[in-house]
Scaffold this motif. Structure first.
Motif, PDB file in Angstrom:
ATOM      1  N   SER A 150       0.860  -1.187   0.000  1.00 56.40           N
ATOM      2  CA  SER A 150       0.000   0.000   0.000  1.00 56.40           C
ATOM      3  C   SER A 150       0.890   1.229   0.000  1.00 56.40           C
ATOM      4  O   SER A 150       2.102   1.144   0.224  1.00 56.40           O
ATOM      5  N   ILE A 184      -6.477   2.384  -5.395  1.00 55.07           N
ATOM      6  CA  ILE A 184      -7.556   1.499  -4.990  1.00 55.07           C
ATOM      7  C   ILE A 184      -7.600   1.462  -3.466  1.00 55.07           C
ATOM      8  O   ILE A 184      -6.556   1.294  -2.823  1.00 55.07           O
ATOM      9  N   VAL A 236      -7.918  -0.149   0.154  1.00 57.74           N
ATOM     10  CA  VAL A 236      -7.759  -1.480   0.756  1.00 57.74           C
ATOM     11  C   VAL A 236      -7.833  -1.339   2.268  1.00 57.74           C
ATOM     12  O   VAL A 236      -7.629  -0.250   2.816  1.00 57.74           O
ATOM     13  N   GLU A 274      -8.625   2.464   6.445  1.00 58.56           N
ATOM     14  CA  GLU A 274      -8.633   2.469   4.980  1.00 58.56           C
ATOM     15  C   GLU A 274      -7.326   3.040   4.464  1.00 58.56           C
ATOM     16  O   GLU A 274      -6.901   4.117   4.856  1.00 58.56           O
ATOM     17  N   THR A 315      -3.886   1.908  -2.417  1.00 62.78           N
ATOM     18  CA  THR A 315      -2.819   1.137  -3.032  1.00 62.78           C
ATOM     19  C   THR A 315      -2.937   1.207  -4.543  1.00 62.78           C
ATOM     20  O   THR A 315      -3.972   1.596  -5.081  1.00 62.78           O
ATOM     21  N   SER A 316      -1.877   0.820  -5.222  1.00 60.00           N
ATOM     22  CA  SER A 316      -1.865   0.815  -6.681  1.00 60.00           C
ATOM     23  C   SER A 316      -2.463  -0.491  -7.194  1.00 60.00           C
ATOM     24  O   SER A 316      -2.512  -1.488  -6.465  1.00 60.00           O
ATOM     25  N   PRO A 317      -2.913  -0.529  -8.447  1.00 64.02           N
ATOM     26  CA  PRO A 317      -3.419  -1.794  -9.017  1.00 64.02           C
ATOM     27  C   PRO A 317      -2.392  -2.918  -8.940  1.00 64.02           C
ATOM     28  O   PRO A 317      -2.745  -4.074  -8.703  1.00 64.02           O
ATOM     29  N   TYR A 364       0.068  -3.276  -6.635  1.00 68.27           N
ATOM     30  CA  TYR A 364       0.147  -3.754  -5.256  1.00 68.27           C
ATOM     31  C   TYR A 364      -1.092  -4.564  -4.891  1.00 68.27           C
ATOM     32  O   TYR A 364      -1.019  -5.526  -4.129  1.00 68.27           O
ATOM     33  N   ALA A 365      -2.253  -4.155  -5.417  1.00 65.67           N
ATOM     34  CA  ALA A 365      -3.491  -4.886  -5.145  1.00 65.67           C
ATOM     35  C   ALA A 365      -3.404  -6.308  -5.692  1.00 65.67           C
ATOM     36  O   ALA A 365      -3.896  -7.261  -5.071  1.00 65.67           O
ATOM     37  N   LEU A 396      -1.321  -8.274  -3.334  1.00 64.76           N
ATOM     38  CA  LEU A 396      -2.111  -8.567  -2.145  1.00 64.76           C
ATOM     39  C   LEU A 396      -2.982  -9.791  -2.386  1.00 64.76           C
ATOM     40  O   LEU A 396      -3.090 -10.678  -1.532  1.00 64.76           O
ATOM     41  N   ASN A 397      -3.579  -9.858  -3.552  1.00 70.30           N
ATOM     42  CA  ASN A 397      -4.384 -11.013  -3.944  1.00 70.30           C
ATOM     43  C   ASN A 397      -3.575 -12.296  -3.891  1.00 70.30           C
ATOM     44  O   ASN A 397      -4.049 -13.339  -3.439  1.00 70.30           O
ATOM     45  N   ALA A 430      -1.003  -2.822   4.265  1.00 69.50           N
ATOM     46  CA  ALA A 430      -2.297  -3.430   3.979  1.00 69.50           C
ATOM     47  C   ALA A 430      -2.504  -4.679   4.842  1.00 69.50           C
ATOM     48  O   ALA A 430      -1.557  -5.393   5.155  1.00 69.50           O
TER      49      ALA A 430
END
Length: 229
Positions: free
Chosen positions: A134, A178, A180, A187, A190-192, A194-195, A198-199, A221
């Motif tokens: 994040s 985004i 997260v 809250e 984060t960037s796409p 980094y997201a 995270l996934n 995050a």
């Protein structure tokens, strides 16, 4: 990530006796400042940022794990051993081009590589250090330096504004952000990219049976499946 500064001074030689340390390459300048030698360095990006190793005159006790597309300047460094992970079909692998050993591991990002390696090694626990995933307070680490990204409103959406230098020319760039859930359930943004990471961590956690998973990345995050400590 920025949370690295909270715990890096606690990682000592005594820690190294109890843990195998797997580092992403871009953390190497920060580790050098604290004289912390990792056991493995992970590289997946084809971009030549091998300068992150410049603070390490001796790499002879460190192993490199690289995907097949990694820049040759990493391969030419004097690591103890070099291993490769194959993720693309039909590509001339490092095992053929440079005669390095191939590991059967998940690939795609350094984060997934590192967790997969720990599981392959039979780790009883995996602890994440500095994996913020994040923009914690708008900051992020790159090449050992803490750099700020200004967060602004654009078309009723929060975006990160930052400058980058390409071919000697500086330009301003904007990146969508985004929301997260944060380490403390706050809250964060984060960037796409980094997201996506995270996934991957959360998917890994679902399948990591028999392994205790901890996250010490204070302020980063929240990662489902990892216990925040």
């Amino acid at each position: 990530g920025p949370s690295l500064k909270h715990v890096i001074h606690q990682i000592t030689e005594d820690t190294r006796k109890k843990f195998t340390i797997i580092a992403v390459a871009q953390s190497m300048p920060a580790l050098a400042k604290f004289n912390l030698r990792p056991d493995f360095v992970m590289v997946t990006d084809p971009t030549d940022y091998s300068h992150v190793l410049d603070d390490w005159p001796d790499l002879s006790e460190i192993d490199l794990i690289a995907e097949e597309t990694v820049h040759v300047n990493f391969i030419n460094k004097s690591f103890s051993n070099i291993f490769t992970v194959m993720t693309s079909k039909g590509v001339l692998g490092l095992n053929i081009a440079f005669g390095v050993d191939k590991l059967e591991m998940e690939g795609g990002t350094v984060s997934l590589n590192a967790c997969s390696l720990a599981a392959k090694l039979g780790a009883r626990s995996i602890t994440l250090v500095g994996q913020d995933l994040s923009l914690s307070n708008g900051n992020y680490f790159v090449s050992g330096k803490l750099i700020a990204k200004e967060i602004i409103e654009q078309n009723n959406t929060k975006v990160a504004k930052f400058t980058e230098t390409v071919n000697g020319k500086t330009r301003v760039r904007h990146q969508e952000l985004i929301p997260v859930l944060g380490w403390n359930k706050e809250e964060l943004l984060t960037s796409p990219q980094y997201a996506a990471y995270l996934n991957e961590f959360e998917s890994f956690a679902k399948n990591a049976t028999g392994i205790s998973l901890f996250n010490t990345s204070v302020g980063g995050a929240n990662i489902k499946g990892f216990q925040n400590i």
